[in-house]
Design a protein around this motif. Structure first.
Motif, PDB file in Angstrom:
ATOM      1  N   TYR A  44       0.846  -1.246   0.057  1.00 57.19           N
ATOM      2  CA  TYR A  44       0.037   0.048   0.099  1.00 57.19           C
ATOM      3  C   TYR A  44       0.901   1.242   0.042  1.00 57.19           C
ATOM      4  N   GLU A 105      -6.939   7.228  -2.547  1.00 60.26           N
ATOM      5  CA  GLU A 105      -6.489   6.944  -1.043  1.00 60.26           C
ATOM      6  C   GLU A 105      -5.682   8.125  -0.591  1.00 60.26           C
ATOM      7  N   ARG A 131      -5.713   5.555   5.038  1.00 60.80           N
ATOM      8  CA  ARG A 131      -5.233   4.518   6.188  1.00 60.80           C
ATOM      9  C   ARG A 131      -4.030   5.054   7.102  1.00 60.80           C
TER      10      ARG A 131
END
Length: 145
Positions: A44, A105, A131
């Motif tokens: 990620y 993201e 995140r």
């Protein structure tokens, strides 16, 4: 026929985005990373850093395939001693933020630092994502030489 996205109005949050598979690219070697002849999937964090790096090394409007919103226009600042560094940092920060938040993201950047030298700029900042925070991102952007 089309997927339905659930939106929780009470929490006022967006549905989680997915990136799909992203393969690791070695910018120094200018090729994808292979292991046993197969491309290596990026984590990620690696995928986000790779995408941001691509934005930073792409001059706006230079490659029509990317469209007018992809990349940043800092070549005009390289080597200019008549523009204060604070002005350049502010403009570059605006361009970076507006462009990288196009990634589903990425939510923004913090602590932008710009160092300029002969035909290059060294950009460092923190990347804010859905995140968490990716610390210590740094990229050298060359526009001449």
């Amino acid at each position: 026929m089309f997927p339905e996205l659930e939106f929780d109005e009470a929490e006022e949050t967006l549905p989680a985005a997915t990136m799909g598979k992203v393969f690791l690219f070695d910018f120094k070697e200018q090729k994808y990373v292979l292991k046993d002849g197969k491309p290596v999937e990026a984590s990620y964090e690696e995928a986000i850093k790779q995408w941001v790096s691509m934005v930073l090394i792409t001059e706006t409007d230079k490659y029509p395939v990317y469209g007018p919103e992809f990349g940043i226009g800092i070549a005009k600042f390289i080597g200019r001693k008549d523009i204060p560094l604070a002005t350049i940092t502010s403009e570059v920060g605006r361009q970076i933020t507006e462009t990288i938040v196009l990634h589903p993201e990425v939510t923004g950047i913090e602590e932008l630092n710009v160092k300029r030298g002969e035909g290059k700029a060294i950009l460092s900042f923190r990347i804010l994502t859905r995140r968490g925070i990716i610390d210590g991102f740094e990229s050298e952007v060359r526009y001449s030489g």
